[in-house]
Design a protein around this motif. Structure first.
Motif, PDB file in Angstrom:
ATOM      1  N   GLN A 272      27.305  29.414  39.366  1.00 55.23           N
ATOM      2  CA  GLN A 272      28.018  30.640  39.713  1.00 55.23           C
ATOM      3  C   GLN A 272      28.642  31.256  38.459  1.00 55.23           C
ATOM      4  O   GLN A 272      29.222  30.555  37.628  1.00 55.23           O
ATOM      5  CB  GLN A 272      29.112  30.356  40.744  1.00 55.23           C
ATOM      6  CG  GLN A 272      28.595  29.978  42.114  1.00 55.23           C
ATOM      7  CD  GLN A 272      29.670  30.094  43.187  1.00 55.23           C
ATOM      8  OE1 GLN A 272      30.411  31.073  43.234  1.00 55.23           O
ATOM      9  NE2 GLN A 272      29.734  29.104  44.080  1.00 55.23           N
ATOM     10  N   ALA A 305      26.005  34.294  51.579  1.00 51.87           N
ATOM     11  CA  ALA A 305      26.736  34.224  50.317  1.00 51.87           C
ATOM     12  C   ALA A 305      25.795  33.964  49.152  1.00 51.87           C
ATOM     13  O   ALA A 305      25.974  34.514  48.052  1.00 51.87           O
ATOM     14  CB  ALA A 305      27.795  33.127  50.392  1.00 51.87           C
ATOM     15  N   VAL A 309      26.258  36.065  45.563  1.00 51.02           N
ATOM     16  CA  VAL A 309      26.925  35.395  44.452  1.00 51.02           C
ATOM     17  C   VAL A 309      26.097  35.563  43.184  1.00 51.02           C
ATOM     18  O   VAL A 309      24.882  35.383  43.192  1.00 51.02           O
ATOM     19  CB  VAL A 309      27.138  33.898  44.764  1.00 51.02           C
ATOM     20  CG1 VAL A 309      27.604  33.150  43.524  1.00 51.02           C
ATOM     21  CG2 VAL A 309      28.150  33.736  45.889  1.00 51.02           C
ATOM     22  N   SER A 325      32.487  35.005  43.921  1.00 45.89           N
ATOM     23  CA  SER A 325      32.350  33.552  43.862  1.00 45.89           C
ATOM     24  C   SER A 325      32.701  32.973  45.221  1.00 45.89           C
ATOM     25  O   SER A 325      33.577  33.503  45.921  1.00 45.89           O
ATOM     26  CB  SER A 325      33.278  32.956  42.793  1.00 45.89           C
ATOM     27  OG  SER A 325      32.919  33.397  41.506  1.00 45.89           O
ATOM     28  N   VAL A 326      32.036  31.887  45.587  1.00 45.81           N
ATOM     29  CA  VAL A 326      32.278  31.233  46.868  1.00 45.81           C
ATOM     30  C   VAL A 326      32.583  29.764  46.617  1.00 45.81           C
ATOM     31  O   VAL A 326      31.850  29.082  45.892  1.00 45.81           O
ATOM     32  CB  VAL A 326      31.059  31.367  47.806  1.00 45.81           C
ATOM     33  CG1 VAL A 326      31.261  30.544  49.069  1.00 45.81           C
ATOM     34  CG2 VAL A 326      30.835  32.823  48.165  1.00 45.81           C
ATOM     35  N   VAL A 383      36.669  28.012  53.491  1.00 44.12           N
ATOM     36  CA  VAL A 383      35.920  28.745  52.461  1.00 44.12           C
ATOM     37  C   VAL A 383      36.883  29.683  51.738  1.00 44.12           C
ATOM     38  O   VAL A 383      37.709  30.337  52.370  1.00 44.12           O
ATOM     39  CB  VAL A 383      34.761  29.566  53.075  1.00 44.12           C
ATOM     40  CG1 VAL A 383      34.005  30.333  51.990  1.00 44.12           C
ATOM     41  CG2 VAL A 383      33.809  28.666  53.846  1.00 44.12           C
ATOM     42  N   LEU A 385      36.640  32.854  49.145  1.00 45.59           N
ATOM     43  CA  LEU A 385      35.796  33.841  48.481  1.00 45.59           C
ATOM     44  C   LEU A 385      36.654  34.637  47.512  1.00 45.59           C
ATOM     45  O   LEU A 385      37.730  35.128  47.873  1.00 45.59           O
ATOM     46  CB  LEU A 385      35.144  34.767  49.505  1.00 45.59           C
ATOM     47  CG  LEU A 385      34.160  35.822  48.978  1.00 45.59           C
ATOM     48  CD1 LEU A 385      33.057  36.082  49.991  1.00 45.59           C
ATOM     49  CD2 LEU A 385      34.887  37.151  48.671  1.00 45.59           C
ATOM     50  N   TYR A 406      30.443  39.216  57.655  1.00 51.02           N
ATOM     51  CA  TYR A 406      31.176  38.072  58.206  1.00 51.02           C
ATOM     52  C   TYR A 406      31.849  38.402  59.539  1.00 51.02           C
ATOM     53  O   TYR A 406      32.084  37.512  60.350  1.00 51.02           O
ATOM     54  CB  TYR A 406      32.178  37.509  57.191  1.00 51.02           C
ATOM     55  CG  TYR A 406      33.316  38.411  56.779  1.00 51.02           C
ATOM     56  CD1 TYR A 406      34.444  38.571  57.572  1.00 51.02           C
ATOM     57  CD2 TYR A 406      33.285  39.074  55.551  1.00 51.02           C
ATOM     58  CE1 TYR A 406      35.503  39.379  57.175  1.00 51.02           C
ATOM     59  CE2 TYR A 406      34.337  39.881  55.139  1.00 51.02           C
ATOM     60  CZ  TYR A 406      35.442  40.024  55.952  1.00 51.02           C
ATOM     61  OH  TYR A 406      36.489  40.825  55.556  1.00 51.02           O
TER      62      TYR A 406
END
Length: 701
Positions: A272, A305, A309, A325-326, A383, A385, A406
């Protein structure tokens, strides 16, 4: 007996007859005085610790300073109990106590043996009041032999000590110890020898540490990992052999780096972008926290995602000028259905979560988890984000575009959001330029901010590559763990009014106020470092990214008369200064963004606005990077010989400790410090590689 020693101690592994021999010695001469073990002379803390989960306290919730002090205080009281004219008989003397503390430090803090020993002897040198029975002149650094402390700890993972029998402190101490000094007389007290530099001898590419040897010491640096070694790794560790599994390198965006004479490819297309790339200036950012109520929808979120990303190899984001970014918590991985056998291979700090590590991090009082913003620190966070854009308008537009993705997943709920930003001036609420220092990561293709710093091994920041001690940290399976990283997210409230009042009250003039601010931080507010501009601020220097971070300490300022050893930036990165510990094992990538509106210039009273920093710390070793720096460098000063003083700006102060500015001929002592920075919440997260995101999306029950 020509010379009667003050003490005789017996040291060695369990069940070899130490106690029996002490009893026999007592019967041979009436001048022997049995003094027993350390816990017998200071029973209260041992009883208190043993009343709970003893092993968990020893390995997790205690700090290295705390457990070492408990051993040393007991040793000091035991030594003080010796009657004049008698020879005290010690069941486990100082070398074994130091060996126990060193071995535990390796496990707790993820250090090499030599580094852990240097840390422990630093604590002993500044805290211990007992004489040093230097048993036959043997160096406690000589740990790594067949019956050594480190051998025992390497072979027995700490959960094995959860057995009820280890609730007895003495038996636990026997079990974790096992250094092989024979019964011997004391010699006159002398300074404990520190290990001399070691040289690498062999390396196992399966992930085992290199065997290291050198004069007066034989150490085996052990990389931090909560997972048991594979059979191949264990065999290699025992034999000292070298294995060289091959790996194809056919990935786009690879950067070749040389490690131990071999070419290793850093797979930038799978990492990432948020792991390695610095953020732009200025920028707006948001942190979004999600709760997964439906496993299938959570997996679909991972699939979506993976498409947005950005990788470290891409110069253009799929989301335009917005970078995403996740990251996932341990609870998030569990909810997605990652098998327990896989979860157990992740760092145990990550599996516990930041809230459970509060004591080690100094998150007490108003910073303790019970005061955190909900839902931070709870199992509901799955999660995280993070989105970054050049300005708030473009950031919000990007989030609006992503929201249907989402919101259509009814089993995924957004439960927390924090807006933050970075100004063109790059300053935070205390007025200092932030984000000045960035390490250079081998193979990343991204320049560091200090041209004098040697590039750090990629494995310090990215999982699946060799780190500074030759180890490879990688959760299993490889598809999930490789090219990932760990992140520690923190929401930190800043009491700007209190900080301004403190400086105003401690200073003698406005000019002195700015000097004190610089001495506490290590930089002037413009970002110009004291190391390069000791007498006055230099805004042009502070604005120059090519110069403002290019400096060292050892040659020009070893004693800290220019840049105090206890200031914020020298604690966070001591560079080449002489400290307990190997600095390169504790380097991190730090990202900070301001939240909340600024307090108007000149105001000394709080206006009730919540303001502070959203901080992200990125690295492959939560224990020996983030947690070590927080507990040992930011909230203690043993590592440079200054007792228990804390970081003057970000330390967990309680109003009892001040700050000392080294000065000739007389040092300057500042008043006791209040707590300027309060933790409002945080999480430990895993930043998967892009392939890992797709793997998570494709999981099946």
């Amino acid at each position: 007996m020509a010379q009667v020693p003050d003490f005789v101690s017996l040291n060695g592994p369990d069940n070899v007859g130490k106690t029996t021999h002490l009893v026999r010695l007592t019967g041979r001469w009436d001048g022997f005085q049995p003094l027993g073990s350390v816990h017998e002379h200071d029973p209260e803390p041992w009883a208190r610790v043993a009343a709970g989960d003893y092993a968990r306290w020893w390995f997790e919730t205690s700090t290295t300073v705390e457990l070492t002090e408990m051993l040393l205080v007991g040793h000091a009281k035991r030594a003080a109990a010796r009657e004049a004219g008698c020879t005290g008989l010690l069941d486990r003397g100082l070398p074994m106590l130091l060996a126990v503390a060193t071995a535990t430090c390796v496990v707790k803090d993820g250090l090499t043996v030599c580094e852990a020993f240097k840390t422990i002897t630093g604590i002993a040198g500044s805290r211990a009041t007992a004489p040093n029975p230097a048993e036959a002149g043997r160096s406690p650094a000589e740990l790594d032999n067949r019956f050594s402390t480190m051998t025992e700890v390497r072979r027995v993972a700490w959960p094995a000590y959860e057995d009820p029998k280890w609730s007895d402190p003495l038996r636990f101490q026997q079990g974790i110890a096992g250094s092989s000094w024979p019964c011997s007389r004391s010699t006159p007290p002398g300074r404990i020898r520190s290990p001399k530099p070691a040289t690498a001898r062999s390396t196992c590419s399966s992930g085992c540490p290199p065997k290291v040897s050198g004069p007066a010491t034989s150490c085996s640096p052990t990389p931090r990992s909560s997972a048991p070694c594979s059979a191949a790794m264990r065999a290699c560790a025992i034999s000292g052999g070298t294995s060289s599994p091959s790996r194809d390198a056919g990935h786009r965006g690879e950067e070749a780096i040389s490690v131990s004479g071999r070419q290793v490819a850093l797979e930038l297309d799978d990492i990432q972008r948020g792991v390695l790339a610095p953020r732009p200036t200025p920028y707006a950012a948001t942190y979004l926290v999600f709760h997964i109520g439906d496993r299938a929808h959570g997996r679909e979120l991972m699939r979506r995602a993976s498409a947005v990303v950005t990788s470290a190899a891409d110069s253009v984001s799929p989301s335009g000028e917005t970078w995403v970014s996740v990251a996932l918590t341990s609870h998030g991985l569990e909810v997605l259905g990652v098998p327990s056998t896989s979860l157990e291979t992740f760092a145990w700090e990550f599996r516990q979560g930041m809230a459970a590590r509060a004591r080690a991090l100094g998150d007490d009082g108003e910073s303790s988890p019970e005061h955190w913003e909900a839902p931070l620190g709870t199992p509901d966070v799955h999660v995280v984000l993070t989105a970054v854009a050049p300005d708030p308008e473009r950031l919000e537009a990007a989030i609006d575009r992503a929201r249907p993705a989402y919101e259509q997943l009814t089993g995924v709920t957004a439960i927390w959001r924090q807006e933050c930003y970075a100004l063109p001036t790059e300053t935070e609420h205390f007025g200092y330029r932030d984000g000045v220092s960035h390490p250079v990561v081998e193979g990343s293709g991204i320049a560091g901010s200090n041209r004098l710093e040697t590039p750090l091994k990629a494995g310090e920041f990215v999982l699946g590559y060799r780190d500074e001690i030759g180890g490879i940290q990688m959760p299993q399976p490889e598809t999930l763990g490789r090219n990932g990283s760990y992140a520690a997210f923190r929401k930190l409230h800043q009491d700007v009014a209190a900080f301004r009042r403190y400086l105003s009250q401690a200073a003698t003039s406005p000019e002195d106020e700015e000097l004190l601010a610089a001495k506490m931080m290590g930089r002037w507010r413009s970002g110009a470092p004291l190391a390069l501009s000791p007498q006055h601020d230099d805004p042009a220097l502070g604005a120059d990214p090519g110069r403002r971070n290019t400096f060292l300490y050892a040659r020009e300022d070893p004693a800290g008369f220019v840049t105090p050893a206890g200031c914020h930036i020298r604690r966070a990165n001591p560079r080449d200064a002489s400290v307990a510990g190997e600095v390169r094992l504790h380097r991190m990538i730090r990202r900070g963004a301001v939240y909340g509106s600024p307090l108007p210039d000149g105001d000394l009273e709080n206006d009730g606005v919540d303001r502070g920093l959203m901080f992200a710390f990125i690295g492959a070793h939560l224990g020996r990077q983030f947690e070590f720096v927080q507990s040992q460098w930011m909230n203690d000063s043993v590592f440079f010989g200054a007792g228990d003083a804390k970081d003057p700006v970000a330390g967990s102060h309680d109003g009892s400790g001040g700050f000392t500015v080294p000065r000739r001929p007389v040092r300057r002592r500042l008043p006791p410090l209040p707590r300027f920075v309060v933790t409002r919440g945080g999480e430990y997260c895993f930043l998967p590689g892009l392939r890992a995101l797709r793997w998570l999306g494709d999981l099946r029950d």
